[in-house]
Design an enzyme around this catalytic site. Structure first.
Site, PDB file in Angstrom:
ATOM      1  N   LYS A 183     -20.754  -4.883 -23.520  1.00 55.86           N
ATOM      2  CA  LYS A 183     -22.206  -4.895 -23.699  1.00 55.86           C
ATOM      3  C   LYS A 183     -22.599  -5.553 -25.022  1.00 55.86           C
ATOM      4  O   LYS A 183     -23.560  -6.336 -25.081  1.00 55.86           O
ATOM      5  CB  LYS A 183     -22.743  -3.469 -23.632  1.00 55.86           C
ATOM      6  CG  LYS A 183     -22.679  -2.851 -22.245  1.00 55.86           C
ATOM      7  CD  LYS A 183     -23.132  -1.401 -22.245  1.00 55.86           C
ATOM      8  CE  LYS A 183     -23.031  -0.785 -20.853  1.00 55.86           C
ATOM      9  NZ  LYS A 183     -23.476   0.630 -20.828  1.00 55.86           N
ATOM     10  N   ALA A 221     -15.356   3.695 -21.405  1.00 53.70           N
ATOM     11  CA  ALA A 221     -16.338   3.513 -22.473  1.00 53.70           C
ATOM     12  C   ALA A 221     -15.980   2.440 -23.494  1.00 53.70           C
ATOM     13  O   ALA A 221     -16.838   1.609 -23.831  1.00 53.70           O
ATOM     14  CB  ALA A 221     -16.601   4.849 -23.172  1.00 53.70           C
ATOM     15  N   TYR A 242     -11.147  13.647  -9.065  1.00 47.61           N
ATOM     16  CA  TYR A 242     -10.062  12.981  -9.796  1.00 47.61           C
ATOM     17  C   TYR A 242      -9.186  13.985 -10.554  1.00 47.61           C
ATOM     18  O   TYR A 242      -7.954  13.915 -10.508  1.00 47.61           O
ATOM     19  CB  TYR A 242     -10.667  11.977 -10.766  1.00 47.61           C
ATOM     20  CG  TYR A 242      -9.673  11.205 -11.600  1.00 47.61           C
ATOM     21  CD1 TYR A 242      -8.840  10.256 -11.016  1.00 47.61           C
ATOM     22  CD2 TYR A 242      -9.583  11.413 -12.971  1.00 47.61           C
ATOM     23  CE1 TYR A 242      -7.935   9.538 -11.782  1.00 47.61           C
ATOM     24  CE2 TYR A 242      -8.682  10.703 -13.738  1.00 47.61           C
ATOM     25  CZ  TYR A 242      -7.853   9.771 -13.148  1.00 47.61           C
ATOM     26  OH  TYR A 242      -6.950   9.067 -13.908  1.00 47.61           O
ATOM     27  N   ARG A 259     -14.269  15.973 -25.596  1.00 48.05           N
ATOM     28  CA  ARG A 259     -12.848  16.038 -25.226  1.00 48.05           C
ATOM     29  C   ARG A 259     -12.014  15.381 -26.312  1.00 48.05           C
ATOM     30  O   ARG A 259     -12.309  14.272 -26.759  1.00 48.05           O
ATOM     31  CB  ARG A 259     -12.611  15.344 -23.885  1.00 48.05           C
ATOM     32  CG  ARG A 259     -11.137  15.291 -23.462  1.00 48.05           C
ATOM     33  CD  ARG A 259     -10.987  14.559 -22.139  1.00 48.05           C
ATOM     34  NE  ARG A 259     -11.571  15.321 -21.049  1.00 48.05           N
ATOM     35  CZ  ARG A 259     -11.995  14.776 -19.910  1.00 48.05           C
ATOM     36  NH1 ARG A 259     -11.923  13.474 -19.733  1.00 48.05           N
ATOM     37  NH2 ARG A 259     -12.507  15.538 -18.961  1.00 48.05           N
ATOM     38  N   ASP A 299       0.851  -1.184   0.000  1.00 48.76           N
ATOM     39  CA  ASP A 299       0.000   0.000   0.000  1.00 48.76           C
ATOM     40  C   ASP A 299       0.892   1.240   0.000  1.00 48.76           C
ATOM     41  O   ASP A 299       1.485   1.598   1.020  1.00 48.76           O
ATOM     42  CB  ASP A 299      -0.908  -0.008   1.229  1.00 48.76           C
ATOM     43  CG  ASP A 299      -1.905   1.147   1.242  1.00 48.76           C
ATOM     44  OD1 ASP A 299      -1.776   2.056   0.398  1.00 48.76           O
ATOM     45  OD2 ASP A 299      -2.802   1.138   2.104  1.00 48.76           O
TER      46      ASP A 299
END
Length: 324
Positions: free
Chosen positions: A201, A194, A150, A287, A55
């Protein structure tokens, strides 16, 4: 032959695994792979690297793994696709401790170079409202208005990397990644991006015979997607250079999400029925990567065509799903 000791933080992740695979091809490299995940959950594992579970949010652990290290590649972060980023802002920002600890430990142990994996999420959101985005230049990160959580963590860590060079002489390099995709990465569970999500999918639809899939938003939001092998090449070019400012490492082949679905449908030879979820997390409207700087520096830019990279990605995901 001069041996080089290299630390890859986040080596159990998608980009980290591909980077380790590239680095161990050079017999002069002694690679230490570190990740917080149990080894059974690493995306790739290699006999040619020493693998450690640790960690790195704890500076005692970064002190241990950076001792005797010549070069550090920091790809470790708690992150995922837009759904994860928008719903886990605090977790994303806590990754700042990883880069802080690694920079300080690398400095004190005399490391020569340090690579920080940043993101296009650092860019000013006001410049990303048009789906026909012409491309974000490196200077467009300021005035600062990055993706909440983020993006702020990434931008802060970029600045810290810069100041560790200015104040301590640690040679730092910052690559701004634009939507990296490819085989051996996350494709389900909520952290996928994506390209992998759409491939999954459509593969599931084909395997089940049920053509219904969910699309987040109206499908007209746009992005550019960078194949993993281009990303690794960009990292290597940047690390081998004297360029110290943040640099886009991203494709400028921009598509809408609907066009992304079109491409994967063609690869799969399967037509789906699109159900649009307008309440899903969307991120910015458009973007794209401006690649003038990387072309001027290296006479190169990410050039793997989206259809070619998606073909490899879809085939791998389809095979993985077929096993279950």
């Amino acid at each position: 032959m001069t041996q080089k000791r290299i630390l890859v933080a986040g080596a159990g992740g998608f980009i980290g695994g591909w980077l380790v695979n590239e680095l161990i091809k050079d017999s002069r490299n002694e690679v230490l792979s570190v990740d917080i995940k149990p080894k059974s959950e690493w995306y790739q594992s290699f006999m040619g690297a020493t693998e450690v579970v640790s960690d790195l949010r704890d500076n005692r652990n970064t002190d241990e793994v950076t001792e005797g290290i010549d070069e550090v590649y920091n790809l470790a972060a708690d992150m995922g696709g837009m759904g994860f980023i928008e719903n886990n802002k605090a977790l994303c920002m806590m990754s700042v401790s990883i880069n802080t600890n690694l920079l300080d430990s690398a400095r004190r142990h005399g490391s020569n170079k340090f690579f920080y994996a940043s993101s296009a999420c650092v860019y000013n959101q006001s410049l990303q409202k048009d789906p026909k985005n012409l491309g974000l230049r490196e200077s467009d990160a300021y005035p600062a208005d990055p993706e909440d959580g983020y993006g702020w963590e990434k931008l802060f860590s970029e600045r810290m990397s810069r100041h560790f060079y200015e104040d301590f002489g640690l040679e730092t390099r910052v690559g701004r990644f634009h939507n990296v995709y490819g085989p051996y990465g996350t494709y389900d569970g909520g952290r996928e991006k994506a390209p992998a999500a759409i491939c999954r999918k459509i593969a599931q639809a084909k395997l089940s015979g049920n053509p219904d899939i969910e699309i987040w938003g109206d499908g007209e939001q746009s992005r550019s997607f960078t194949y993993i092998e281009d990303t690794i090449k960009g990292i290597n070019l940047l690390m081998g250079s004297n360029f110290r400012d943040p640099l886009n490492i991203g494709s400028n082949e921009m598509v809408t999400i609907n066009q992304l679905v079109d491409i994967v449908e063609g690869i799969a030879s399967f037509k789906v029925k699109r159900n649009y979820n307008l309440s899903a997390p969307l991120g910015v409207r458009g973007r794209n990567s401006d690649n003038e700087l990387i072309k001027s520096l290296f006479n190169w830019q990410p050039d793997v065509r989206l259809v070619d990279g998606l073909t490899k990605t879809y085939e791998w995901i389809y095979q993985e799903l077929s096993k279950s």
